[in-house]
Design a protein around this motif. Structure first.
Motif, mmCIF file in Angstrom:
data_model
loop_
_atom_site.group_PDB
_atom_site.id
_atom_site.type_symbol
_atom_site.label_atom_id
_atom_site.label_comp_id
_atom_site.label_asym_id
_atom_site.label_seq_id
_atom_site.Cartn_x
_atom_site.Cartn_y
_atom_site.Cartn_z
ATOM 1 N N THR A 225 0.858 -1.180 0.000
ATOM 2 C CA THR A 225 0.000 0.000 0.000
ATOM 3 C C THR A 225 0.895 1.231 0.000
ATOM 4 O OG1 THR A 225 -1.919 1.022 1.062
ATOM 5 C CG2 THR A 225 -0.230 0.170 2.543
ATOM 6 N N TRP B 298 -2.056 6.488 -1.627
ATOM 7 C CA TRP B 298 -3.332 5.800 -1.893
ATOM 8 C C TRP B 298 -4.291 6.017 -0.731
ATOM 9 C CZ3 TRP B 298 -7.094 2.592 -0.238
ATOM 10 C CH2 TRP B 298 -7.966 2.051 -1.197
ATOM 11 N N ARG C 135 -7.725 8.287 -1.087
ATOM 12 C CA ARG C 135 -9.039 7.613 -1.104
ATOM 13 C C ARG C 135 -9.841 7.801 0.171
ATOM 14 N NH1 ARG C 135 -9.554 4.011 -5.932
ATOM 15 N NH2 ARG C 135 -7.525 4.406 -6.887
ATOM 16 N N CYS D 293 -21.336 0.857 12.714
ATOM 17 C CA CYS D 293 -20.975 2.282 12.609
ATOM 18 C C CYS D 293 -22.060 3.201 13.147
ATOM 19 C CB CYS D 293 -20.662 2.644 11.164
ATOM 20 S SG CYS D 293 -19.278 1.703 10.544
ATOM 21 N N ARG E 209 -5.967 -5.499 2.430
ATOM 22 C CA ARG E 209 -5.641 -4.073 2.550
ATOM 23 C C ARG E 209 -6.834 -3.140 2.336
ATOM 24 N NH1 ARG E 209 -2.220 -3.144 -3.102
ATOM 25 N NH2 ARG E 209 -3.980 -3.670 -4.472
ATOM 26 N N GLY E 210 -7.793 -3.551 1.478
ATOM 27 C CA GLY E 210 -8.937 -2.674 1.173
ATOM 28 C C GLY E 210 -9.748 -2.332 2.410
ATOM 29 N N VAL F 142 -6.656 -0.943 6.084
ATOM 30 C CA VAL F 142 -6.053 0.395 6.207
ATOM 31 C C VAL F 142 -7.030 1.413 6.796
ATOM 32 C CG1 VAL F 142 -4.499 -0.043 4.280
ATOM 33 C CG2 VAL F 142 -6.658 1.153 3.846
ATOM 34 N N ILE F 143 -8.321 1.102 6.748
ATOM 35 C CA ILE F 143 -9.345 2.083 7.127
ATOM 36 C C ILE F 143 -9.599 2.132 8.635
ATOM 37 C CG2 ILE F 143 -11.809 2.651 6.857
ATOM 38 C CD1 ILE F 143 -11.639 1.153 4.168
ATOM 39 N N GLY G 16 -16.631 -1.945 -0.897
ATOM 40 C CA GLY G 16 -16.342 -0.535 -0.618
ATOM 41 C C GLY G 16 -17.148 0.475 -1.428
ATOM 42 N N GLN G 17 -17.139 0.330 -2.739
ATOM 43 C CA GLN G 17 -17.815 1.342 -3.571
ATOM 44 C C GLN G 17 -19.327 1.292 -3.385
ATOM 45 O OE1 GLN G 17 -16.419 1.613 -7.582
ATOM 46 N NE2 GLN G 17 -14.281 1.640 -6.934
ATOM 47 N N VAL H 72 -20.891 0.370 -0.634
ATOM 48 C CA VAL H 72 -21.181 0.979 0.674
ATOM 49 C C VAL H 72 -21.086 2.502 0.558
ATOM 50 C CG1 VAL H 72 -20.410 1.169 3.081
ATOM 51 C CG2 VAL H 72 -20.371 -1.049 1.942
ATOM 52 N N HIS I 52 -20.302 10.290 11.164
ATOM 53 C CA HIS I 52 -19.478 9.094 11.393
ATOM 54 C C HIS I 52 -18.258 9.181 10.489
ATOM 55 C CE1 HIS I 52 -17.941 5.131 11.429
ATOM 56 N NE2 HIS I 52 -18.410 4.806 10.236
ATOM 57 N N ASN J 68 -15.024 7.836 5.923
ATOM 58 C CA ASN J 68 -14.162 8.218 4.810
ATOM 59 C C ASN J 68 -14.285 9.741 4.699
ATOM 60 O OD1 ASN J 68 -13.203 8.889 2.188
ATOM 61 N ND2 ASN J 68 -13.523 6.771 1.540
ATOM 62 N N ILE K 49 -16.634 11.066 2.148
ATOM 63 C CA ILE K 49 -18.076 11.055 2.451
ATOM 64 C C ILE K 49 -18.432 12.319 3.232
ATOM 65 C CG2 ILE K 49 -19.942 9.855 3.709
ATOM 66 C CD1 ILE K 49 -18.516 7.197 3.116
ATOM 67 N N ASN L 210 -11.268 4.914 10.850
ATOM 68 C CA ASN L 210 -12.681 4.643 11.142
ATOM 69 C C ASN L 210 -12.744 3.773 12.406
ATOM 70 O OD1 ASN L 210 -15.300 3.628 11.212
ATOM 71 N ND2 ASN L 210 -15.378 3.133 9.035
HETATM 72 O O1 UT7 Z 1 -17.823 2.640 8.178
HETATM 73 C C1 UT7 Z 1 -18.812 1.912 7.535
HETATM 74 C C2 UT7 Z 1 -19.113 2.441 6.226
HETATM 75 N N1 UT7 Z 1 -17.962 2.316 5.363
HETATM 76 C C3 UT7 Z 1 -17.807 3.161 4.365
HETATM 77 O O2 UT7 Z 1 -18.599 4.073 4.207
HETATM 78 C C4 UT7 Z 1 -16.664 2.915 3.413
HETATM 79 C C5 UT7 Z 1 -17.085 3.263 2.027
HETATM 80 N N2 UT7 Z 1 -16.074 2.909 1.019
HETATM 81 C C6 UT7 Z 1 -14.884 3.514 0.900
HETATM 82 O O3 UT7 Z 1 -14.548 4.354 1.707
HETATM 83 C C7 UT7 Z 1 -14.005 3.184 -0.292
HETATM 84 O O4 UT7 Z 1 -14.705 2.348 -1.166
HETATM 85 C C8 UT7 Z 1 -12.647 2.516 0.098
HETATM 86 C C9 UT7 Z 1 -11.753 3.528 0.757
HETATM 87 C C10 UT7 Z 1 -12.900 1.354 1.027
HETATM 88 C C11 UT7 Z 1 -11.930 1.983 -1.122
HETATM 89 O O5 UT7 Z 1 -11.725 2.999 -2.059
HETATM 90 P P1 UT7 Z 1 -12.118 2.819 -3.587
HETATM 91 O O6 UT7 Z 1 -11.795 4.067 -4.251
HETATM 92 O O7 UT7 Z 1 -13.557 2.345 -3.618
HETATM 93 O O8 UT7 Z 1 -11.104 1.698 -4.054
HETATM 94 P P2 UT7 Z 1 -11.390 0.236 -4.642
HETATM 95 O O9 UT7 Z 1 -11.781 -0.688 -3.546
HETATM 96 O O10 UT7 Z 1 -12.283 0.337 -5.836
HETATM 97 O O11 UT7 Z 1 -9.960 -0.189 -5.146
HETATM 98 C C12 UT7 Z 1 -9.299 0.535 -6.204
HETATM 99 C C13 UT7 Z 1 -7.937 -0.082 -6.425
HETATM 100 C C14 UT7 Z 1 -7.953 -1.592 -6.595
HETATM 101 O O12 UT7 Z 1 -6.960 -1.930 -7.542
HETATM 102 P P3 UT7 Z 1 -7.347 -2.208 -9.081
HETATM 103 O O13 UT7 Z 1 -8.309 -3.356 -9.042
HETATM 104 O O14 UT7 Z 1 -7.977 -0.940 -9.578
HETATM 105 O O15 UT7 Z 1 -6.043 -2.525 -9.712
HETATM 106 C C15 UT7 Z 1 -7.549 -2.114 -5.245
HETATM 107 O O16 UT7 Z 1 -6.922 -3.383 -5.304
HETATM 108 O O17 UT7 Z 1 -7.095 0.178 -5.286
HETATM 109 C C16 UT7 Z 1 -6.555 -1.072 -4.800
HETATM 110 N N3 UT7 Z 1 -6.442 -0.978 -3.350
HETATM 111 C C17 UT7 Z 1 -5.355 -0.517 -2.722
HETATM 112 N N4 UT7 Z 1 -4.176 -0.054 -3.157
HETATM 113 C C18 UT7 Z 1 -3.289 0.361 -2.241
HETATM 114 C C19 UT7 Z 1 -7.390 -1.315 -2.434
HETATM 115 N N5 UT7 Z 1 -6.914 -1.065 -1.193
HETATM 116 C C20 UT7 Z 1 -5.654 -0.565 -1.350
HETATM 117 C C21 UT7 Z 1 -4.676 -0.135 -0.440
HETATM 118 N N6 UT7 Z 1 -3.512 0.332 -0.925
HETATM 119 N N7 UT7 Z 1 -4.881 -0.134 0.896
#
Ligand code: UT7
Length: 336
Positions: A30, A34, A38, A116, A157-158, A161-162, A228-229, A231, A263, A266, A269, A293
């Protein structure tokens, strides 16, 4: 006779151990860029196991501060409500552990399993108990030990990290001040999306022997899963709805909001909501940059910090809102 309820004490506790985005690289692929881009997170607190901190003990540390600031002692507390998704044990929950650790009288202790939005639900339950006259002072705690159950690898990691660890507590007390305190609370759920943000097992739907019998090295059902997306998209809609519902119920406008505590899921949000409601920077409080979070603890830690920093004044309209796993979401409208 209906009573009013108001927050008379606030406290929080976070573990000392700071984990920066760069620190995470020892476990997973990671980058600081990133994670910050994000999520807005720069660092989070993760329990150092050597300290002995756990979900209940962090709740106790926060609770001691809140009770003290309320000008009360543990003997004055009539009831405990404890919100967490990461209890120390499968059962019993954290509420009874707090009763024991604080050496309190044998008051009731209720655990709330709403992730949450756990603190929003808990505050609403406490509000009802006070408004009916059943209790005078209720200790409401949100606490999470996420670090003990996260997958520290690139595969996880997805999610990993949060999340961060921490606890917050409030004392909600009976009050005779008219028009002040909790004005209303609004709770919602949509269980058809339970599997979009969950931890599947071990639970009775999938118990330990079954998991062990499968002996599947790729089984990650005991780690949290988040779409993630999906949610994210629901969160921005439901946050807005819950805030509008709360304002409308009290004949208020978005311009009346003095402090919004969303809350901390992110930063994107929170920023979306801030823009949508055209709120200035001093009307929204965020601390996800420092803590990540912390689920059920996030709203109460943020509320406590905002109050400690002098950002909440007598008579202010304070709006708390949360969305998360379940899905569950809601808001609490407070005249401070
Ligand atoms: O608290 C309860 C409620 N929760 C929320 O409201 C969370 C809502 N969701 C989010 O905040 C976001 O969706 C996340 C922060 C969890 C993720 O962000 P994203 O922009 O939706 O990323 P993604 O999951 O679509 O991943 C994009 C890319 C992927 O790579 P490819 O497939 O595009 O090559 C992931 O593998 O980023 C990659 N990725 C990472 N890279 C580096 C995912 N996690 C990581 C990481 N470090 N930690």
């Amino acid at each position: 006779m209906m009573y009013n309820s108001k927050i008379t004490g606030l406290g929080y506790y976070v573990p000392e151990n700071v984990v920066t985005n760069n620190d995470l690289k020892q476990w997973m692929d990671t980058s600081d860029e990133w994670v910050q881009e994000r999520t807005g997170i720069k660092e989070r607190r993760w329990i150092d196991p050597a300290t002995g901190d756990n979900t209940s003990s962090m709740g106790v540390k926060a609770a001691r501060i809140a009770i003290d600031r309320a000008g009360l002692t543990k003997e004055d507390i009539d009831f405990i409500i404890f919100a967490t998704l990461s209890p120390d044990m499968y059962f019993p929950g954290g509420g009874v552990r707090v009763q024991d650790m604080l050496d309190m009288p044998t008051v009731g202790a209720l655990d709330v399993r709403n992730q949450c939005s756990g603190f929003i639900y808990s505050l609403s339950v406490a509000d009802q108990f006070i408004k009916t006259g059943m209790y005078k002072n209720i200790l409401v705690i949100g606490s999470e030990n996420h670090s003990g159950g996260l997958e520290r690898s690139t595969r996880g990691r997805g999610v990993t990290v949060i999340f961060g660890d921490g606890a917050g507590a409030a004392v909600l007390s009976r009050s005779s001040e008219k028009g002040k305190g909790i004005l209303s609370s609004h709770l919602h759920s949509e269980g058809k999306y339970a599997r979009e943000l969950m931890l599947d097992g071990p639970a009775t739907g999938r118990w330990v022997p079954e998991i062990l019998a499968e002996n599947n090295p790729d089984d990650v059902s005991y780690y949290p899963y988040m779409n993630g997306q999906f949610v994210f998209k629901h969160a921005v809609v439901r946050f807005s709805e819950a805030i509008i519902e709360g304002l409308q119920a009290n004949g208020l406008q978005k311009e009346d909001i003095d402090m919004l505590i969303p809350h901390q899921a992110n930063l994107r949000i929170s920023q979306f909501i801030q823009k949508k409601f055209q709120l200035s920077d001093d009307c929204v409080y965020n601390n996800i940059m420092r803590y990540g979070n912390t689920t059920a603890a996030s709203v109460i830690i943020a509320l406590t910090e905002a109050w400690e920093e002098g950002k909440i004044h007598d008579g202010d309209l304070v709006v708390l809102a949360a969305f998360g796993s379940g899905f569950t979401w809601g808001s609490v409208i407070i005249r401070w």
